[in-house]
Each structure stands twice: as C-alpha cells, then as structure tokens.
Design an enzyme around this catalytic site. Sequence first.
Site, short mmCIF file in Angstrom:
data_model
loop_
_atom_site.label_atom_id
_atom_site.label_comp_id
_atom_site.label_asym_id
_atom_site.label_seq_id
_atom_site.Cartn_x
_atom_site.Cartn_y
_atom_site.Cartn_z
N GLU A 1 7.38 1.51 -0.12
CA GLU A 1 7.20 0.51 -0.78
C GLU A 1 5.98 -0.04 -1.02
OE1 GLU A 1 9.51 -1.57 -2.17
OE2 GLU A 1 11.07 -0.19 -1.45
N LYS B 1 4.85 0.52 13.74
CA LYS B 1 3.51 0.30 13.74
C LYS B 1 3.18 -0.83 12.54
CE LYS B 1 -0.17 1.24 11.70
NZ LYS B 1 -1.01 -0.15 11.77
N GLU C 1 -4.27 -3.14 -8.56
CA GLU C 1 -3.53 -4.32 -7.87
C GLU C 1 -5.02 -5.10 -7.33
OE1 GLU C 1 -1.47 -3.43 -4.27
OE2 GLU C 1 0.19 -4.87 -4.97
N CYS D 1 3.43 -8.57 -2.92
CA CYS D 1 3.45 -7.14 -3.79
C CYS D 1 3.91 -7.69 -5.10
CB CYS D 1 4.24 -6.57 -3.21
SG CYS D 1 5.78 -7.05 -2.43
P1 NAD Z 1 -2.29 -0.88 3.68
O1 NAD Z 1 -1.98 0.40 3.03
O2 NAD Z 1 -3.83 -0.86 3.86
O3 NAD Z 1 -1.68 -0.67 5.31
C1 NAD Z 1 -0.43 -0.63 5.35
C2 NAD Z 1 0.01 -0.19 6.87
O4 NAD Z 1 -0.39 1.04 6.90
C3 NAD Z 1 -0.87 -0.64 7.83
O5 NAD Z 1 -0.08 -1.05 8.89
C4 NAD Z 1 -1.93 0.45 8.11
O6 NAD Z 1 -2.42 0.37 9.63
C5 NAD Z 1 -1.09 1.68 8.01
N1 NAD Z 1 -1.84 2.84 7.56
C6 NAD Z 1 -2.82 2.76 6.86
N2 NAD Z 1 -3.45 4.48 6.89
C7 NAD Z 1 -2.66 5.03 7.44
C8 NAD Z 1 -2.30 6.43 7.85
N3 NAD Z 1 -3.08 7.11 7.17
N4 NAD Z 1 -1.11 6.70 8.41
C9 NAD Z 1 -0.12 5.67 8.80
N5 NAD Z 1 -0.49 4.32 8.52
C10 NAD Z 1 -1.33 4.09 7.91
O7 NAD Z 1 -1.68 -1.98 2.86
P2 NAD Z 1 -2.17 -3.45 3.39
O8 NAD Z 1 -3.21 -3.84 2.82
O9 NAD Z 1 -1.78 -3.67 4.63
O10 NAD Z 1 -0.92 -4.04 2.46
C11 NAD Z 1 -1.10 -4.61 1.39
C12 NAD Z 1 -0.43 -3.81 0.27
O11 NAD Z 1 1.08 -3.68 0.90
C13 NAD Z 1 -0.34 -3.98 -1.06
O12 NAD Z 1 -0.71 -2.81 -1.90
C14 NAD Z 1 1.05 -4.35 -1.35
O13 NAD Z 1 1.50 -4.48 -2.85
C15 NAD Z 1 1.82 -3.79 -0.53
N6 NAD Z 1 3.36 -4.33 -0.35
C16 NAD Z 1 4.13 -3.90 -0.76
C17 NAD Z 1 5.47 -4.51 -0.68
C18 NAD Z 1 6.78 -3.96 -1.43
O14 NAD Z 1 7.99 -4.43 -1.03
N7 NAD Z 1 6.65 -3.00 -2.30
C19 NAD Z 1 5.89 -5.62 0.21
C20 NAD Z 1 4.53 -6.05 0.88
C21 NAD Z 1 3.31 -5.47 0.62
#
Ligand code: NAD
Length: 508
Positions: free
Chosen positions: A248, A173, A383, A282
């Site tokens: 992650e 997803k 962040e 990130c």
């Molecule tokens: P997010 O947590 O809002 O969403 C990430 C994913 O989770 C999306 O696909 C979203 O639809 C899904 N999601 C949301 N709620 C959910 C639930 N209850 N159950 C299952 N899936 C759910 O994050 P974002 O805004 O898309 O991404 C930004 C974040 O990602 C930042 O915090 C960034 O640091 C992190 N990130 C981390 C890495 C790493 O390698 N550590 C890499 C890229 C991004």
Amino acid sequence: MGQLFIDGAWTTAVDGGRREIRSPADGHLVAEVDEAGAKDTELAIAAARRAFDDHRWSSVPAPERGALLLRVADLLQRDKARLARAETDDTGKRVAESEIDMDDITNCFRWFGHLASTDDGRLVDTGIAAARSKVVHEPVGVCGLITPWNYPLLQTAWKVAPALGAGCSFVLKPSELTPHTAIILMELLAEAGVPDGVANLVLGAGATAGAPLSTDPRVDMVSFTGGLVTGRRIMESAAPTVKKVALELGGKNPFVLFADADHETAVDNALTAIFLHSGQVCSAGARLVVEESAHDRIVDDLVARARRIRLGGPDDPETETGPLISAAHRDKVEAYVAAGVAEGAVLRCGGERPTDPKLQNGYFYPPTILDRCTQDMSVVHDESFGPVLTVETFTDLDDAVRIANDTEYGLAGAVFSADHGTCEEVAARLRHGTIWINDFGPYVPAAEWGGFGHSGVGRELGRAGFAEYQEPKHIWTNTRPGPTGWFPSSRDTERSGAGPIDSAGSGS
Ligand code: NAD
C-alpha cells in the site's frame, strides 16, 4: 521489562538498543523505547514460524478466531482513551482525531471478526456426478507486517485483523517514529487470548529491524504500507524467496471540480481533502483539477479559508491541524514547495514556516496553495505528503480525465459536479482504487482499499483484503474411483502382444 514482544514475552533488544520518541508538536520526550536490530527480528520470525508450524492458531476453528477479533474490538473500545492519547503523543495530531481513528480500528476488527467467522470455503460444481470439488482457504503462513507513522494503529489494524482472522502468525514492525499504540495492541491481543508466538512485535528502523521481514525465507508474506521507494526495495528483496507481497504505497490524488458543483460544498471538501492531518494522508486530495471558468472564485475562497486554519499542538483547544511528523519531513515538504515556485507555480498562501513562538519547538508548516501548476512540476507529480495543494485547470471532461489520470499513482480521486452523468463518466474513466462522487475521504471496512499503478499491489480491507492472508486450496474427491483408461492397461497390452513396457509397468 522491554517493549519488544516475542513468543508471548516482553523483551529488550539483544544489543540493548534504545530510541527516544519525541513529540513532533513541541519536541518533549514522550518515552524511550527498545530499538530492535536484525537479530531481534530473526528471533521474532523464529517464534512466529514455530507458532505457525505447530498449528496452535491456524487449527483454531474459524468462528473462534472471529470471536477473538470481536473480543479485541471490545478491548480497543475499553482502552480507547489511553490508545488515543498514545497516538496523539507520537503523531502530534489532536486527541479528537485519534479517537476517531480508534473507532475506525474497532470497526475494522469487528468486520474482520464477522468475516472470519463465516469463512468456510466453497463447493464448486464440476459438472461430473462422481466428483466433489471444494475450495478451502488456508492461512498464508508467517507474515511480516510493516506500517507507517501517519495513521499508526489504523494501518496496523488493516493488516493484523485479517492476518489473525485468516489463521496466520506475524511479526509487526511499526514506524520507528510512532511505536506506542502497537505496544498497547500487543497487550490487548494477549489479553484477548492470542496464543504465544502468534503475534510478535519488533520496534526499530526499517533498514535494520524491518529488512529481515522481506528477506528471511521463514516469512511467507510481507505486507507493507509506506512510501514508493521503500515499497520497491521490499518487493526486490522479497523476490529471491518468492514471498507473497502486498504493498500500500503513496498517492497523488486528483480532486476534479466542475463549475456546476455547489460552491460551498466543493470548497469545503477541497480544503479538508488536503489540509486534514496537515496533508499527511495517503489519499489526500493534493491536486485540485478545476474547470477554468470556476478557477478564480474557487481558488480565492480556498486561499481565504486556508489562511484561517489554526496550527497548534494537540492540547491547545484552538488547534485545527497539527505538525508534520519530523524535521526531515518538513524539510522535504519545503523543498517541494520551493521547487514548484522555481518551476513557475504561483504561491497563493503558506510556503513559509510559522513565526508564532508557540510553534517553534514543533515541525509546523502552514496550509500552502500553489496555483497555475502543470503536471511536469515535481510538486505536482511527486508525493510531498504535506499540506500543499497544487491547482491545475481543465477545459472539458476529456481534459479533466486526462489531467487526473496523468500520474504514476492511482490510489484515490474525487469528482464534484451537479450533473450525475458527468460524475458517473469521470468515475468510470479515472484509474484510481477509490473514487468519491461529491464527497471526499469516507471508507468502510467492507469495501476494498488500494491502488492502481504505483500506488501498490493487492488490496486491504474488504473480502480481497482478507484473501491477501489466505492461500486457496482446491480439494477434488472422486467418489467412484477407477482406472483412468488413458494409457493401455497390462491386460490390453498382453492381448496385443506388447512386451517390455508392460512388464516394467506391472512392477514384477
Ligand atoms: P516509509 O516508506 O518511510 O516507511 C514505512 C515503514 O517501512 C516504516 O515502518 C519504516 O521503518 C519501514 N521501512 C523502511 N525501510 C525499510 C526496509 N528496507 N525494509 C523494511 N521496512 C522498511 O513511509 P512513511 O514515511 O512511514 O509513511 C508515509 C508513506 O506511507 C506515504 O508515502 C504514504 O502515502 C504511505 N501510506 C500509504 C497508505 C495506503 O493506504 N496506500 C496509507 C498510509 C500511508
């Protein structure tokens, strides 16, 4: 034909849901896609479960699974231009940046392809002549893979390649904001020969399409990349079914800069560390931790260069960095900057939406530098995930390490100094998953990626990133089997006149 990919077929959402995808650079309609709900995800999970339980993929010899990943890598290169364009349309980043991502993704599939081909477990020396002991690696099972919008296909590749290499089946997803490259990837996986039901795709919001991936008992593992708040929720909802969980999450990454570092190199790296992709990285170097004696010159030059960075859409050749992903995200970044200023930070540049008429239909926010920050400010410890650099100063090495480690996160950090001993000592003492010395940002698929503290659980990439998708199984063979002699045998107890236990034990 729909855009959900379930059991080897393209399908529409059960309840007919649709979502508009709009460019964050100018708001134009990129496409309308299917929007899955929980029912679609459950169908996808059922397909992945069947595919795993009948061994259609896990029984394929590991070298063949590896070869398939190498075929996918070739297809990714063949379709690189199309993939890069799709990534750019969804994210607003420049095509050149998307193309770099596609090369990285290709390398990721290649690396896991080679690793999968050679993964044949290991023999263990038991120290007992008659015993043979072997540890084999089995696939974890059905995996729920949930990915974010900032590097949509790259974050997906870090999960899909090892999952397939290990013999798992999965339901992917992607972020609801950036679905297109995941759709194309499904086409390529099918073309490369992934059996039906092994690779499944659902598109849609996290709370509806995503949630079953962490709650459904038919899923063995959930691997998530995204924000800390969502990560916590996923971990909690996976607990009742005791799934394996890999997370992650975010980072608040320090860029530690000593006064003796080469000035031009340090300024240039610090600028790229935070303003690349408008800070939506990130591992962005969002916290500059600079030696007090170098502060004025470093920050003056950073401010001068940050002001010159050109914002724009992906098709403007002048563009140096693009928009934020959404209106809501820009509001969030703006609120962090306002809070920082209210808490006493000095705004040195940026901090206001651009007025250029060309940028009014996109979610642009300028490179922003907040000086004289302290760790108690929310803009320093949370962040913001935008183009916002906070500046703190240190007096000596201990002070630098203390400030750099003063974060709940622990994803990445860098140290710049002309003194190698200083760099080594700081690198040893930083509590972060990746440390760069006199550099910022590079990674290779062979080296593990992931975080200490609240930056996550587990690792992606590297051997550990492959092991996440495997269950080690220990097989012990006794080549000269015989009685253990631990408890008295029936013959021994007859001789000593013992009665009832012996007759029960004899089974007569
Ligand atoms: P997010 O947590 O809002 O969403 C990430 C994913 O989770 C999306 O696909 C979203 O639809 C899904 N999601 C949301 N709620 C959910 C639930 N209850 N159950 C299952 N899936 C759910 O994050 P974002 O805004 O898309 O991404 C930004 C974040 O990602 C930042 O915090 C960034 O640091 C992190 N990130 C981390 C890495 C790493 O390698 N550590 C890499 C890229 C991004």
